[in-house]
Design a protein around this motif. Structure first.
Motif, mmCIF file in Angstrom:
data_model
loop_
_atom_site.group_PDB
_atom_site.id
_atom_site.type_symbol
_atom_site.label_atom_id
_atom_site.label_comp_id
_atom_site.label_asym_id
_atom_site.label_seq_id
_atom_site.Cartn_x
_atom_site.Cartn_y
_atom_site.Cartn_z
ATOM 1 N N SER A 10 0.840 -1.196 0.000
ATOM 2 C CA SER A 10 0.000 0.000 0.000
ATOM 3 C C SER A 10 0.871 1.241 0.000
ATOM 4 O O SER A 10 1.943 1.266 0.599
ATOM 5 C CB SER A 10 -0.883 0.051 1.248
ATOM 6 O OG SER A 10 -1.464 -1.195 1.493
ATOM 7 N N ASP A 13 -2.863 5.456 1.768
ATOM 8 C CA ASP A 13 -4.006 4.609 2.109
ATOM 9 C C ASP A 13 -4.510 3.835 0.895
ATOM 10 O O ASP A 13 -5.555 3.224 0.918
ATOM 11 C CB ASP A 13 -5.129 5.449 2.723
ATOM 12 C CG ASP A 13 -5.387 6.685 1.897
ATOM 13 O OD1 ASP A 13 -4.687 6.871 0.884
ATOM 14 O OD2 ASP A 13 -6.273 7.472 2.255
ATOM 15 N N LYS A 14 -3.709 3.884 -0.197
ATOM 16 C CA LYS A 14 -4.133 3.194 -1.413
ATOM 17 C C LYS A 14 -3.435 1.838 -1.503
ATOM 18 O O LYS A 14 -2.221 1.749 -1.464
ATOM 19 C CB LYS A 14 -3.773 4.057 -2.631
ATOM 20 C CG LYS A 14 -4.655 3.786 -3.830
ATOM 21 C CD LYS A 14 -4.440 4.823 -4.916
ATOM 22 C CE LYS A 14 -3.138 4.582 -5.614
ATOM 23 N NZ LYS A 14 -2.845 5.487 -6.716
ATOM 24 N N THR A 15 -4.248 0.774 -1.562
ATOM 25 C CA THR A 15 -3.648 -0.553 -1.665
ATOM 26 C C THR A 15 -3.483 -0.921 -3.135
ATOM 27 O O THR A 15 -4.447 -0.942 -3.885
ATOM 28 C CB THR A 15 -4.532 -1.594 -0.966
ATOM 29 O OG1 THR A 15 -4.691 -1.181 0.384
ATOM 30 C CG2 THR A 15 -3.883 -2.963 -0.992
ATOM 31 N N ILE A 16 -2.240 -1.174 -3.538
ATOM 32 C CA ILE A 16 -1.966 -1.487 -4.947
ATOM 33 C C ILE A 16 -2.040 -2.996 -5.163
ATOM 34 O O ILE A 16 -2.668 -3.468 -6.086
ATOM 35 C CB ILE A 16 -0.569 -0.983 -5.357
ATOM 36 C CG1 ILE A 16 -0.381 0.490 -4.975
ATOM 37 C CG2 ILE A 16 -0.345 -1.194 -6.842
ATOM 38 C CD1 ILE A 16 -1.211 1.453 -5.744
ATOM 39 N N LYS A 18 -2.947 -6.705 -3.276
ATOM 40 C CA LYS A 18 -3.697 -7.154 -2.098
ATOM 41 C C LYS A 18 -3.129 -8.428 -1.506
ATOM 42 O O LYS A 18 -2.768 -8.485 -0.341
ATOM 43 C CB LYS A 18 -5.155 -7.394 -2.475
ATOM 44 C CG LYS A 18 -5.963 -6.111 -2.510
ATOM 45 C CD LYS A 18 -7.389 -6.411 -2.916
ATOM 46 C CE LYS A 18 -8.079 -5.139 -3.391
ATOM 47 N NZ LYS A 18 -8.966 -5.416 -4.525
ATOM 48 N N SER A 38 -1.909 -1.364 -12.953
ATOM 49 C CA SER A 38 -2.387 -2.436 -12.079
ATOM 50 C C SER A 38 -1.341 -2.826 -11.037
ATOM 51 O O SER A 38 -1.622 -3.617 -10.152
ATOM 52 C CB SER A 38 -2.799 -3.653 -12.916
ATOM 53 O OG SER A 38 -1.705 -4.071 -13.703
ATOM 54 N N ASN A 213 -6.857 -5.787 -10.246
ATOM 55 C CA ASN A 213 -7.291 -5.300 -8.937
ATOM 56 C C ASN A 213 -6.439 -5.834 -7.793
ATOM 57 O O ASN A 213 -6.941 -6.221 -6.747
ATOM 58 C CB ASN A 213 -8.758 -5.664 -8.688
ATOM 59 C CG ASN A 213 -9.676 -4.997 -9.691
ATOM 60 O OD1 ASN A 213 -9.349 -3.916 -10.207
ATOM 61 N ND2 ASN A 213 -10.789 -5.624 -9.984
ATOM 62 N N GLY A 214 -5.149 -5.880 -8.005
ATOM 63 C CA GLY A 214 -4.245 -6.239 -6.923
ATOM 64 C C GLY A 214 -4.124 -7.719 -6.629
ATOM 65 O O GLY A 214 -3.564 -8.109 -5.613
#
Ligand SMILES: Nc1ncnc2c1ncn2[C@@H]1O[C@H](COP(=O)(O)OP(=O)(O)OP(=O)(O)O)[C@@H](O)[C@H]1O
Ligand SMILES: [Mg+2]
Lengths: 239, 252
Positions: A10, A13-16, A18, A38, A213-214
């Motif tokens: 992350s 606060d942005k999670t790249i 997961k 992505s 989406n990670g």
């Protein structure tokens, strides 16, 4: 050779990324596909310790790279080649010096051998005559090829390619794909190749992962994924 | 306001850590001697013309400006001694360091910052090259070694400028000028002044490298690094100078 477990990255606060897990065997070419933004570049930068993960572990050669001290990490990094998306050539040095720099502290080679090695590496990417130019005098694609030569000159055991063929014409792309295969055969390297280029993926991949989406949403050989009817997967192959 | 102070102390902490890292790396051999020589050449030798010109003007102008005051007291014969003491103790080191900060500090800041921004530093890191040692350590050593030499040169040229200044209105031969200069100069004029230039050089290199190595993203980051390098390096020159004067006055 490479083993990632439950990696999460992350920024603020942005999670790249997961929950990424993958492993790579010796002699295997792994292609990672994914849309722009992505997190592909972030993922392979994390593999060499340029970006620290929020959670999870990265193992290279059975060692967790984030547990290593500076010197051990540097030793390990010498066995890993990394091609930057932007080529990242040293712009105060000529092409020749860029390649020589990688061999700067290697004591096993004589000056003459180093010179010959540089020459043959540049020849293999078709840039022998640009040897004494500065990076700023080269086109984007030429810089990329110099970057590739610089990455491969140390004969690394693991090679990470960030979009090796992007911005190159189909002909040169094919040459580069061929070179990647050659390196794999010759040194039995393990490689991770990030690309958008279906041709390159087709000719180099032993296995393909698709990042979205990670997380990885699909895994398989080129043939399997190419024939897939999944709406998430198809767009990567029908170009 | 509180935020400002916090940022300030964070910055101080970071730069302290950066300099500790420097001291840890500097004693870990091998040092890249070729690169060190290259840096000394580009940092020292290439600054020489600028430093020489400022030195000369400094000496000349200071002499011309001081003459009327001294003449009022009928002490014109003191001119060489007064000028040389001011130059060697204070003006030579400080002005040269400021010029050096402007030329070299900003250069280092901008160069490292643009290497950072274009991923060149990362590229060195992933090849296991230890960019800190190659880029930072060599530059800091080079500024630390070169500034004292430049200051000595600037002092000498400034004294010559002073000689020319004296000769505008009077006719003093060069032997007489320099013998009256060295009559009045003593060890405690020269030595502390030289020691402090070592610290000036270190501070300028350190700040330039720190700002460049930890540059922000993009072109703006490069500009800011170059800018802050000069501002903070110049400021640190004055601060170190103030401390140096306090310390030397203890011994006098
Ligand atoms: N240092 C950073 N700080 C904050 N956010 C970052 C940082 N680096 C990357 N990101 C973000 O991470 C996301 C993924 O970036 P990344 O460069 O990995 O994309 P990519 O998959 O390589 O795309 P492309 O195919 O265009 O190269 C982007 O949204 C980017 O904004
Ligand atoms: Mg990318």
């Amino acid at each position: 050779m490479v083993k990632i477990e439950h990696l999460k990255i992350s920024f603020a606060d942005k999670t790249i990324l997961k929950d990424i897990s993958l492993s790579l065997k010796k002699g295997e070419n792994l292609v990672i596909l994914g849309k722009s933004g992505s997190g592909k570049s972030v993922l392979i930068k994390c593999l060499v310790g340029l970006i620290a993960p929020t959670e999870g572990s990265v193992m290279l050669f059975e060692k967790n790279i984030f547990d290593l001290g500076e010197d051990d990490l540097n030793l390990l990094r010498k066995k890993v080649g990394f091609l930057f998306q932007s080529a990242a050539l040293y712009d105060s040095m000529t092409v020749r010096e860029n390649l020589e720099f990688q061999l700067r502290y290697s004591k096993s080679l004589s000056e003459f051998e180093k010179g010959e090695l540089v020459r043959s590496m540049l020849a293999s990417v078709g840039l022998e005559e640009s040897m004494d130019k500065m990076p700023s005098e080269l086109s984007g694609g030429m810089q990329k090829r110099v970057g590739l030569a610089r990455t491969l000159i140390t004969s690394p055991e693991i090679v990470l390619y960030d979009e090796p063929t992007t911005g190159l014409d189909p002909f040169t792309s094919r040459e580069i794909s061929k070179l990647i295969l050659e390196v794999q055969k010759k040194y039995n390297t393990a490689s991770i190749i990030i690309t958008h280029d279906v041709e390159c993926a087709k000719s180099t991949a032993n296995r393909i992962l698709i990042l979205k989406n990670g997380a990885f949403i699909a895994e398989g050989s080129f043939k399997e994924l190419n024939e897939s009817t999944d709406k998430e997967i198809q767009p990567f192959f029908n170009q | 306001m509180i935020r400002g102070w916090r940022l300030f102390f964070e910055e101080i902490t970071k730069i302290t850590r950066f300099s500790l890292r420097f001291f840890r790396s500097v004693f870990k051999l091998p040092l890249d001697v070729n690169e060190l020589f290259r840096q000394c050449y580009s940092i020292g030798y290439k600054s020489f013309p600028l430093v020489a010109i400022t030195g000369f003007i400094m000496g000349l102008v200071l002499t011309i400006q001081s003459r009327p005051t001294l003449a009022e007291f009928g002490a014109e014969s003191w001119l060489p001694a007064m000028v040389s003491v001011s130059i060697i103790r204070e003006i030579g080191p400080v002005i040269t360091a400021l010029i050096f900060a402007g030329k070299v500090g900003s250069g280092i800041g901008a160069e490292l910052a643009s290497m950072k921004v274009t991923e060149q530093i990362e590229a060195m890191e992933v090849s296991g090259m230890n960019p800190f040692k190659y880029l930072v350590v060599t530059r800091i050593i080079a500024t630390t070694l070169m500034l004292p030499i430049l200051v000595i040169a600037a002092d000498a040229i400034a004294l010559y400028g002073g000689y020319m200044g004296v000769n505008l209105k009077a006719n003093v031969n060069i032997h007489l000028f320099f013998s009256s200069v060295f009559d009045k100069l003593c060890f405690m004029d020269i030595f502390p002044a030289l020691i402090k230039t070592v610290f000036f050089g270190f501070a300028i290199g350190l700040i330039g490298c720190f700002k460049g190595y930890h540059s922000g993203k993009g072109t703006q980051g490069v500009g800011e690094s170059a800018n802050y390098s000069v501002v903070f390096a110049s400021l640190s020159v004055f601060i170190i100078d103030m401390m140096a004067v306090q310390i030397t006055s203890l011994f006098l």
